[in-house]
Design a protein around this motif. Structure first.
Motif, PDB file in Angstrom:
ATOM      1  N   SER A 235       0.690  -1.179  -0.131  1.00 50.07           N
ATOM      2  CA  SER A 235       0.186  -0.038   0.052  1.00 50.07           C
ATOM      3  C   SER A 235       0.795   1.405   0.093  1.00 50.07           C
ATOM      4  CB  SER A 235      -0.820   0.106   1.168  1.00 50.07           C
ATOM      5  OG  SER A 235      -0.271   0.446   2.475  1.00 50.07           O
ATOM      6  N   ALA A 236       0.216   2.486  -0.024  1.00 45.67           N
ATOM      7  CA  ALA A 236       1.006   3.788   0.131  1.00 45.67           C
ATOM      8  C   ALA A 236       1.645   3.695   1.708  1.00 45.67           C
ATOM      9  CB  ALA A 236       0.172   4.864  -0.257  1.00 45.67           C
ATOM     10  N   HIS A 237       2.650   4.566   1.517  1.00 44.97           N
ATOM     11  CA  HIS A 237       3.388   4.591   2.944  1.00 44.97           C
ATOM     12  C   HIS A 237       2.419   5.576   3.901  1.00 44.97           C
ATOM     13  CE1 HIS A 237       6.689   6.372   5.426  1.00 44.97           C
ATOM     14  NE2 HIS A 237       7.181   4.944   5.118  1.00 44.97           N
ATOM     15  N   PRO A 238       2.618   5.355   5.131  1.00 46.13           N
ATOM     16  CA  PRO A 238       1.982   6.124   6.000  1.00 46.13           C
ATOM     17  C   PRO A 238       2.447   7.488   6.231  1.00 46.13           C
ATOM     18  CG  PRO A 238       3.231   4.529   7.170  1.00 46.13           C
ATOM     19  CD  PRO A 238       3.426   4.046   5.846  1.00 46.13           C
ATOM     20  N   SER A 239       3.397   7.968   5.533  1.00 40.18           N
ATOM     21  CA  SER A 239       3.829   9.450   5.710  1.00 40.18           C
ATOM     22  C   SER A 239       2.631  10.335   5.364  1.00 40.18           C
ATOM     23  CB  SER A 239       4.825   9.485   4.768  1.00 40.18           C
ATOM     24  OG  SER A 239       5.042  11.002   4.473  1.00 40.18           O
ATOM     25  N   PRO A 240       2.520  11.505   6.226  1.00 36.81           N
ATOM     26  CA  PRO A 240       1.536  12.510   5.711  1.00 36.81           C
ATOM     27  C   PRO A 240       1.606  12.705   4.207  1.00 36.81           C
ATOM     28  CG  PRO A 240       2.493  12.966   7.679  1.00 36.81           C
ATOM     29  CD  PRO A 240       3.435  11.912   7.044  1.00 36.81           C
ATOM     30  N   LEU A 241       2.325  12.554   3.552  1.00 32.49           N
ATOM     31  CA  LEU A 241       2.537  13.105   2.176  1.00 32.49           C
ATOM     32  C   LEU A 241       1.596  11.982   1.214  1.00 32.49           C
ATOM     33  CD1 LEU A 241       6.292  14.144   1.767  1.00 32.49           C
ATOM     34  CD2 LEU A 241       4.298  15.546   1.901  1.00 32.49           C
ATOM     35  N   SER A 242       1.563  10.795   1.805  1.00 33.10           N
ATOM     36  CA  SER A 242       1.089   9.582   0.966  1.00 33.10           C
ATOM     37  C   SER A 242      -0.151   8.761   1.707  1.00 33.10           C
ATOM     38  CB  SER A 242       2.031   8.731   0.680  1.00 33.10           C
ATOM     39  OG  SER A 242       2.873   8.226   1.631  1.00 33.10           O
ATOM     40  N   ALA A 243      -0.282   8.922   2.856  1.00 33.66           N
ATOM     41  CA  ALA A 243      -1.096   8.191   3.587  1.00 33.66           C
ATOM     42  C   ALA A 243      -2.570   8.243   3.094  1.00 33.66           C
ATOM     43  CB  ALA A 243      -1.241   8.440   5.197  1.00 33.66           C
ATOM     44  N   SER A 244      -3.058   9.341   2.762  1.00 38.00           N
ATOM     45  CA  SER A 244      -4.470   9.531   2.125  1.00 38.00           C
ATOM     46  C   SER A 244      -4.785   8.906   0.859  1.00 38.00           C
ATOM     47  CB  SER A 244      -4.664  10.879   2.285  1.00 38.00           C
ATOM     48  OG  SER A 244      -4.002  11.631   1.289  1.00 38.00           O
ATOM     49  N   ARG A 245      -3.436   8.448   0.035  1.00 36.43           N
ATOM     50  CA  ARG A 245      -3.478   8.003  -1.229  1.00 36.43           C
ATOM     51  C   ARG A 245      -3.429   6.319  -1.194  1.00 36.43           C
ATOM     52  NH1 ARG A 245       0.100  12.301  -2.022  1.00 36.43           N
ATOM     53  NH2 ARG A 245       1.792  10.859  -2.757  1.00 36.43           N
ATOM     54  N   GLY A 246      -4.001   5.786  -0.311  1.00 38.17           N
ATOM     55  CA  GLY A 246      -3.767   4.331  -0.306  1.00 38.17           C
ATOM     56  C   GLY A 246      -3.583   3.757   1.058  1.00 38.17           C
ATOM     57  N   PHE A 247      -3.149   4.297   2.007  1.00 37.05           N
ATOM     58  CA  PHE A 247      -2.961   3.593   3.061  1.00 37.05           C
ATOM     59  C   PHE A 247      -3.794   3.548   4.117  1.00 37.05           C
ATOM     60  CE2 PHE A 247      -1.438   3.948   7.988  1.00 37.05           C
ATOM     61  CZ  PHE A 247      -0.744   2.584   7.869  1.00 37.05           C
ATOM     62  N   PHE A 248      -4.506   4.740   4.277  1.00 34.83           N
ATOM     63  CA  PHE A 248      -5.679   4.831   5.157  1.00 34.83           C
ATOM     64  C   PHE A 248      -6.835   3.703   4.463  1.00 34.83           C
ATOM     65  CE2 PHE A 248      -4.429   9.104   6.827  1.00 34.83           C
ATOM     66  CZ  PHE A 248      -3.830   8.486   7.672  1.00 34.83           C
ATOM     67  N   GLY A 249      -7.276   2.688   5.090  1.00 36.17           N
ATOM     68  CA  GLY A 249      -8.280   1.804   4.802  1.00 36.17           C
ATOM     69  C   GLY A 249      -7.599   0.678   4.059  1.00 36.17           C
ATOM     70  N   SER A 250      -6.420   0.583   3.972  1.00 41.41           N
ATOM     71  CA  SER A 250      -5.758  -0.790   3.509  1.00 41.41           C
ATOM     72  C   SER A 250      -5.926  -2.015   4.308  1.00 41.41           C
ATOM     73  CB  SER A 250      -4.297  -0.474   3.151  1.00 41.41           C
ATOM     74  OG  SER A 250      -3.568  -0.113   4.244  1.00 41.41           O
ATOM     75  N   ARG A 251      -6.161  -1.773   5.791  1.00 39.79           N
ATOM     76  CA  ARG A 251      -6.379  -2.889   6.701  1.00 39.79           C
ATOM     77  C   ARG A 251      -5.219  -4.025   6.869  1.00 39.79           C
ATOM     78  NH1 ARG A 251     -11.481  -2.432   8.637  1.00 39.79           N
ATOM     79  NH2 ARG A 251     -11.431  -4.830   9.196  1.00 39.79           N
ATOM     80  N   PRO A 252      -4.179  -3.551   7.008  1.00 37.42           N
ATOM     81  CA  PRO A 252      -2.818  -4.446   7.010  1.00 37.42           C
ATOM     82  C   PRO A 252      -3.024  -5.391   8.251  1.00 37.42           C
ATOM     83  CG  PRO A 252      -2.098  -2.234   7.562  1.00 37.42           C
ATOM     84  CD  PRO A 252      -3.545  -1.946   7.179  1.00 37.42           C
ATOM     85  N   PHE A 253      -3.417  -4.661   9.307  1.00 37.66           N
ATOM     86  CA  PHE A 253      -3.260  -5.397  10.578  1.00 37.66           C
ATOM     87  C   PHE A 253      -4.428  -6.651  10.480  1.00 37.66           C
ATOM     88  CE2 PHE A 253      -2.250  -1.046  11.289  1.00 37.66           C
ATOM     89  CZ  PHE A 253      -0.807  -1.281  11.711  1.00 37.66           C
ATOM     90  N   SER A 254      -5.663  -6.652  10.321  1.00 37.92           N
ATOM     91  CA  SER A 254      -6.530  -7.676  10.084  1.00 37.92           C
ATOM     92  C   SER A 254      -6.140  -8.496   8.909  1.00 37.92           C
ATOM     93  CB  SER A 254      -7.875  -7.031   9.811  1.00 37.92           C
ATOM     94  OG  SER A 254      -8.080  -6.234   9.013  1.00 37.92           O
ATOM     95  N   LYS A 255      -5.706  -7.958   7.835  1.00 41.14           N
ATOM     96  CA  LYS A 255      -5.350  -8.980   6.835  1.00 41.14           C
ATOM     97  C   LYS A 255      -4.040  -9.887   7.237  1.00 41.14           C
ATOM     98  CE  LYS A 255      -6.898  -5.991   2.795  1.00 41.14           C
ATOM     99  NZ  LYS A 255      -6.492  -5.216   1.932  1.00 41.14           N
ATOM    100  N   VAL A 256      -3.163  -9.338   7.982  1.00 44.20           N
ATOM    101  CA  VAL A 256      -1.992 -10.308   8.545  1.00 44.20           C
ATOM    102  C   VAL A 256      -2.771 -11.351   9.380  1.00 44.20           C
ATOM    103  CG1 VAL A 256       0.072 -10.294   9.909  1.00 44.20           C
ATOM    104  CG2 VAL A 256      -0.207  -8.489   8.119  1.00 44.20           C
TER     105      VAL A 256
END
Length: 233
Positions: free
Chosen positions: A194-215
């Motif tokens: 997914s996108a990186h959690p940096s403020p520059l990119s988090a809104s472009r695919g990190f938020f809502g990616s649900r990595p923790f539940s998927k793992v």
């Protein structure tokens, strides 16, 4: 004008002697072929280097190869003095405010699983088999990417190749982390990008990616216990 020191000049470095190498990983070729040169470069760099040398291989020390179930791959250590402590995205418990990338990680975790942590220390994840590895294991204070050309990627590649000898979940946030996927051996892995959690990119695919539940869903499907993301260090 005085010439700058040659950061790549070979010699014997006290940094190598003072930086403990985790025994479980010591057979990786990196430590014989690359680490002496990198240690000498670090010793010659006049700037403050983060994290402290005794924490440089902390991620490997806390999570030996046989314990790795999940890899979260970062980029550089935090360049702010007092923040970097040897685990990707993690900070010492007393750090306030949290780095913005870590705050975004916690926001996504809360929305994904409902879990939260009392501080930014992720050692509790590492002790459950989550390898929190940065692509580069050192950075000059205040200089993002300042050691990107030292050759740390040799270690990253060897670690990914080693742990992917068996099924592992890989969480790759951002393009630099995803570029390291070429070192992952074929297998029954989970590769979450997914996108990186940096403020520059988090809104472009990190938020809502649900990595923790998927793992944890992937681990459960394999009959393994999930990661307690709310476990503190």
């Amino acid at each position: 004008m005085a010439s700058q020191p040659d950061l790549f000049a070979p010699s014997v470095s006290p940094v190598a002697e003072a930086t403990p190498i985790p025994e479980a990983w010591a057979d990786l070729p990196f430590f014989a072929e690359d680490w002496p040169r990198i240690a000498e470069a670090l010793a010659r760099d006049p700037r403050a280097i983060l994290p402290p040398h005794e924490r440089r291989f902390q991620a490997l020390a806390l999570t030996p190869p046989e314990a790795v179930r999940v890899v979260i791959l970062g980029q550089d250590p935090y360049p702010t003095p007092g923040h970097a402590m040897g685990l990707a995205f993690s900070v010492n418990p007393d750090v306030r405010p949290l780095p913005k990338s870590l705050a975004n990680v916690f926001r996504e975790m809360k929305e994904d699983t409902g879990d939260s942590l009392p501080n930014g220390d992720l050692s509790g994840w590492a002790r459950q088999g989550v390898l929190l590895l940065n692509t580069h294991l050192s950075v000059p204070a205040g200089v993002i990417g300042g050691h990107a050309k030292l050759g740390w990627e040799a270690l990253t590649g060897q670690v990914l190749a080693r742990v992917s000898e068996r099924a592992t979940a890989f969480v790759l946030w951002g393009r630099p982390a995803q570029a390291q996927a070429r070192h992952i051996r074929p297998g029954d892995h989970l590769i979450h990008e997914s996108a990186h959690p940096s403020p520059l990119s988090a809104s472009r695919g990190f938020f809502g990616s649900r990595p923790f539940s998927k793992v944890n869903g992937w681990l459960a499907a394999r009959g393994e216990a999930g990661i307690d993301w709310g476990a503190s260090g």
